[in-house]
Design a protein around this motif. Structure first.
Motif, PDB file in Angstrom:
ATOM      1  N   HIS A   1       0.813  -1.213   0.000  1.00 43.22           N
ATOM      2  CA  HIS A   1       0.000   0.000   0.000  1.00 43.22           C
ATOM      3  C   HIS A   1       0.852   1.270   0.000  1.00 43.22           C
ATOM      4  N   SER A   2       2.117   1.126  -0.325  1.00 40.05           N
ATOM      5  CA  SER A   2       3.014   2.283  -0.383  1.00 40.05           C
ATOM      6  C   SER A   2       3.229   2.693  -1.829  1.00 40.05           C
ATOM      7  N   ASN A   3       3.588   3.941  -2.021  1.00 40.04           N
ATOM      8  CA  ASN A   3       3.974   4.368  -3.371  1.00 40.04           C
ATOM      9  C   ASN A   3       5.348   5.029  -3.381  1.00 40.04           C
ATOM     10  N   CYS A   4       5.974   5.042  -2.201  1.00 43.13           N
ATOM     11  CA  CYS A   4       7.312   5.658  -2.167  1.00 43.13           C
ATOM     12  C   CYS A   4       8.141   5.049  -1.048  1.00 43.13           C
ATOM     13  N   LEU A   5       9.439   5.274  -1.142  1.00 38.82           N
ATOM     14  CA  LEU A   5      10.349   4.970  -0.040  1.00 38.82           C
ATOM     15  C   LEU A   5      10.853   6.288   0.509  1.00 38.82           C
ATOM     16  N   LEU A   6      10.797   6.448   1.832  1.00 36.29           N
ATOM     17  CA  LEU A   6      11.382   7.628   2.455  1.00 36.29           C
ATOM     18  C   LEU A   6      12.848   7.306   2.720  1.00 36.29           C
ATOM     19  N   ASP A   7      13.718   8.119   2.215  1.00 39.16           N
ATOM     20  CA  ASP A   7      15.161   7.871   2.296  1.00 39.16           C
ATOM     21  C   ASP A   7      15.726   8.759   3.407  1.00 39.16           C
ATOM     22  N   ILE A   8      16.037   8.120   4.534  1.00 37.75           N
ATOM     23  CA  ILE A   8      16.434   8.885   5.716  1.00 37.75           C
ATOM     24  C   ILE A   8      17.926   8.672   5.974  1.00 37.75           C
ATOM     25  N   GLY A   9      18.641   9.762   5.954  1.00 38.59           N
ATOM     26  CA  GLY A   9      20.109   9.740   5.992  1.00 38.59           C
ATOM     27  C   GLY A   9      20.680   8.976   7.169  1.00 38.59           C
ATOM     28  N   GLU A  10      21.891   8.455   6.962  1.00 37.52           N
ATOM     29  CA  GLU A  10      22.584   7.654   7.979  1.00 37.52           C
ATOM     30  C   GLU A  10      22.657   8.338   9.338  1.00 37.52           C
TER      31      GLU A  10
END
Ligand code: AMP
Ligand code: MG
Length: 401
Positions: A373-382
């Protein structure tokens, strides 16, 4: 010391061979990427022709025409589209001409039929014409010898239309890479079979096979193998000559019975911990010469690993100019926490109208419902440990290519 995401991306990308090229008929070439520039062998249009149904005239001869005092001229020829001789417009005459028909020699403009009485023997013309009006000039779209499409252009309907107009029946394109997708795990059961307590259906195999196809490559999906070294070797050996790349899931973590790690211990494969979540245990190298990438078994980890490492590498190797998903800046709808030292990829929904992103499901890597049910990935920095609602976060648009 963990390996960075960027470092593992580079290692995987270097493993993937450039795709071969193949000459394909236009319709089969659509959806693929052009391999090599295309140069026009003919001009477009290839002859001066009429842009309107009407009459080919000499503009000077109808300069005085008005509705109340039309100019009357004899119609000497009828030129439908497809006429292949070269009629000459004699002075003091006009030719009836149809859209796409070749302009007769001597004509310098076309009068639309709407500005005439439509006569067949003689015609009354009620408006003057601008010299050059309604003529499509040879070469005004494409000149012979022009480079019309360059290497790396994805072929859609419009590009196929252009190539077809130039008379091409087939063009060279990058061929899809052939990818073997192999799930491992003694707990796996085929769809349709009854599950015993402790067993699960194989979700990674179908999921990754479709992910491979979805990015333009070709997937061979093998029945999964149990956590058995000999069985894994046998399955891989059987496919060696037929694939460009092997992708496995499962059996690369820190437990006992890590079949992929164990089976490849003597091979040219490096297993590493990558500073990401999910998807920390990764491996990459060659199995008997064939590139192999090993993903962890948790379904979310395996698809995120595909998105992060393999999809961009496969697409680049197959010539796609946009190898990466579009990355957008979104405003967080809610606060989030993220482990320090790990680049985190959270599943979410991005709303293009508000520019906001919301989380979908917990960080754990077995929540398939949330993934679906997602349409994106949240890219959270190291280095990020916490973000407040309203802060900006990068999102990978999983619907874009
Ligand atoms: P592994 O990486 O083999 O330790 O597996 C990690 C988790 O992923 C375990 O809960 C496995 O049961 C699960 N898993 C492994 N392979 C698959 C698969 N092909 N489909 C669904 N779940 C899997
Ligand atoms: Mg396993």
């Amino acid at each position: 010391m963990l390996r960075s995401v960027a470092e593992h991306q580079r290692i995987v990308a270097e493993l993937i061979p450039a795709a071969r090229t193949a000459n394909l008929p236009l319709r089969a070439a659509a959806g693929r990427v052009l391999a090599g520039d295309q140069v026009a062998a003919v001009a477009l249009p290839s002859f001066d022709n009429s842009a309107m149904d009407g009459y080919a005239v000499r503009a000077a001869e109808i300069a005085t025409a008005t509705a109340s005092a039309p100019v009357r001229l004899p119609v000497a020829e009828d030129i439908p589209a497809g006429r292949v001789d070269r009629p000459v417009l004699a002075k003091g005459t006009v030719h009836r001409i149809m859209t796409g028909a070749p302009l007769p020699t001597g004509a310098d403009s076309v009068v639309q039929v709407e500005h005439t009485d439509g006569g067949v023997e003689t015609v009354a013309i009620s408006e003057p014409a601008r010299a050059g009006a309604h003529i499509r000039r040879s070469g005004e779209d494409v000149r012979s010898g022009d480079r019309v499409l360059t290497d790396g252009t994805p072929l859609g309907p419009a590009q196929v239309g252009l190539l077809a107009a130039l008379g091409l029946a087939a063009v060279p394109v990058y061929a899809p890479l052939r990818v073997l997708v192999l799930s491992t795990g003694s707990e796996l059961v085929t769809a349709g079979e009854r599950l015993q307590h402790g067993q699960i259906y194989d979700s990674n195999g179908p999921m990754l096979a479709v992910a491979v196809q979805d990015c333009g490559a070709e997937a061979t999906l093998l029945h999964f193998v149990a956590d058995d070294i000999a069985a894994l070797h046998a399955a891989l050996d059987e496919q060696l000559g037929a694939v460009d790349l092997i992708v496995t899931t499962g059996g690369v973590s820190a437990g006992a019975y890590e079949v992929v790690k164990d089976a490849l211990a003597e091979e040219d494969v490096v297993f590493a911990k990558v500073a990401m979540q999910p998807g920390m245990p990764q491996g990459a190298g060659r199995y008997r010469g064939v590139p192999i990438v090993t993903f962890p078994g948790n379904p979310i980890s395996s698809l995120v690993s595909f998105e992060v490492f393999l999809r961009p590498a496969l697409r680049a190797a197959m010539g796609y100019p946009s190898a990466r998903r579009p990355v957008l800046a979104a405003r967080l709808r809610e606060p989030l926490d993220s482990p320090r030292g790990r680049r985190q990829f959270r599943r979410g929904t991005f709303d293009a109208t508000t520019g906001e992103a919301a989380l979908m499901g917990a960080p754990a890597s077995h929540f398939l419902y949330a993934l679906a049910h997602s349409n994106c990935l949240l890219d959270i920095g190291e280095e990020v440990e916490h973000l407040e609602a309203g802060e900006l976060v990068d999102v990978w648009d999983l619907r874009g290519c």
